[in-house]
Scaffold this active site. Structure first.
Site: not given
Length: 327
Positions: A10-12, A56, A77, A81, A126, A128, A150, A154, A185
């Site tokens: 992912g971007q992160d 995971l 991470l 998502s 997050s 969220e 989601y 989290k 992204r």
């Protein structure tokens, strides 16, 4: 120093890998599945990362990855998502984004054994989780009220991280990250959906963009800034939880305005259509974080502002779409 990153594709994961490699870390990334289509992306973007296969939801694969990587720091991470997807696949989201956190925490505890102090753990929480916000702005002590599968998953991972910290003395910190974006992204996320569509409209490759609620507001920052906050959390003597945000809020309408402006389109309203399909069953209307603790304890400040971020994304998509269309 050695680090293991889940969600490295992912971007992160990509930005964090770049940061850690620049600091001289030996970086391992956990990648899911055989012939993962993002394998080449990671090898091309961060060739210094050593990739390990794992999942995971597969406890044994996490233990194997830990035994190979022998990490000093673990950055979890990995997650499903995309919030809209979580409504369609609530159970899978719960298994990966929620119970996946428990799996990696427990695997870390068992792997480290009596030497639990040797490893530090970061959990990607997050904004969220705040969902139906109970105070504005949101801070570490704000009551969590998630409004999506989601967000619920989290919250589970967040409290499980706190539980392992308090029960076992694990150096486990959570970063409650507000929306953070970049040219990396995925196109399913609203910021990249907008930047990509605007670029294609400007190049004559697309006629309109279909959106949901234009009045929803978010606290948007640059992913490249936010991964530094993750790293700083694990350099602290004591583990803790931190809100990572800009402290500013902007609407989808503002996002569209800046994006079209960067593409040289002044009159854009007729190019945007609204469709109820893109409105969430339980909307989160206003998220804005208070990063005071991250600022005072971690010495962290966001460097890239909202307008600069949106313009960066549109420029990137214009360049990519020109190349793809050979314009």
């Amino acid at each position: 120093m050695r680090a293991l990153i889940t969600g490295v594709t992912g971007q992160d994961g990509l930005y964090l890998s770049e940061l850690l490699l620049s600091k001289g870390y030996e970086v391992y990334g956990l990648i899911r599945g055989q012939n993962n289509p993002k394998y080449e992306l990671v090898e091309k973007t961060v060739p210094g990362v050593k990739l390990l296969t794992g999942d995971l939801t597969d406890f044994s694969s996490i233990l194997r990855a830990l035994s190979v990587a022998q990490p000093d720091e673990i950055y979890n991470l990995g997650a499903i998502s995309f919030v809209a997807y979580s409504w369609e696949n609530a159970q899978l989201t719960s298994d990966v984004t929620g119970k996946g956190v428990l799996n990696i925490l427990e695997a870390t505890r068992l792997w480290a054994g009596d030497d639990l102090d040797k490893v530090r753990f970061y959990q990607a929480s997050s904004s969220e989780m705040f969902g139906k916000v109970q105070e504005v702005p949101q801070r570490e002590s704000t009551l969590l009220w998630p409004r999506s599968p989601y967000g619920v998953a989290k919250v589970f991972g967040h409290y499980m991280t706190i539980n392992y910290r308090e029960s076992y003395g694990m150096h486990a910190s959570s970063g409650i990250l507000f929306n953070h974006e970049s040219p990396r992204r995925g196109p399913e996320f609203v910021t990249r959906k907008v930047s990509l569509a605007v670029a294609r409209i400007a190049l004559g490759l697309q006629s309109e963009i279909v959106m949901g609620n234009l009045d929803s507001k978010r606290d948007w920052g640059f992913a490249g800034d936010y991964v530094e906050a993750m790293w700083r959390m694990l350099q602290q003597e004591h583990a803790d939880d931190y809100v990572v945000a800009t402290g500013e809020t902007h609407s989808i309408r503002e996002l569209l305005e800046v994006a079209f402006s960067e593409a040289g389109i002044a009159e854009w309203e007729h190019l945007v259509k609204q469709d109820p399909r893109f409105i969430r069953p339980a909307e989160v209307d206003l998220l804005i974080g208070d990063p005071a603790k991250a600022r005072s304890v971690l010495g962290w400040e966001p460097k890239v502002g909202f307008e600069e971020l949106v313009r960066m994304m549109v420029r990137s998509d214009l360049a990519e779409q020109k190349q793809l269309a050979r314009l």
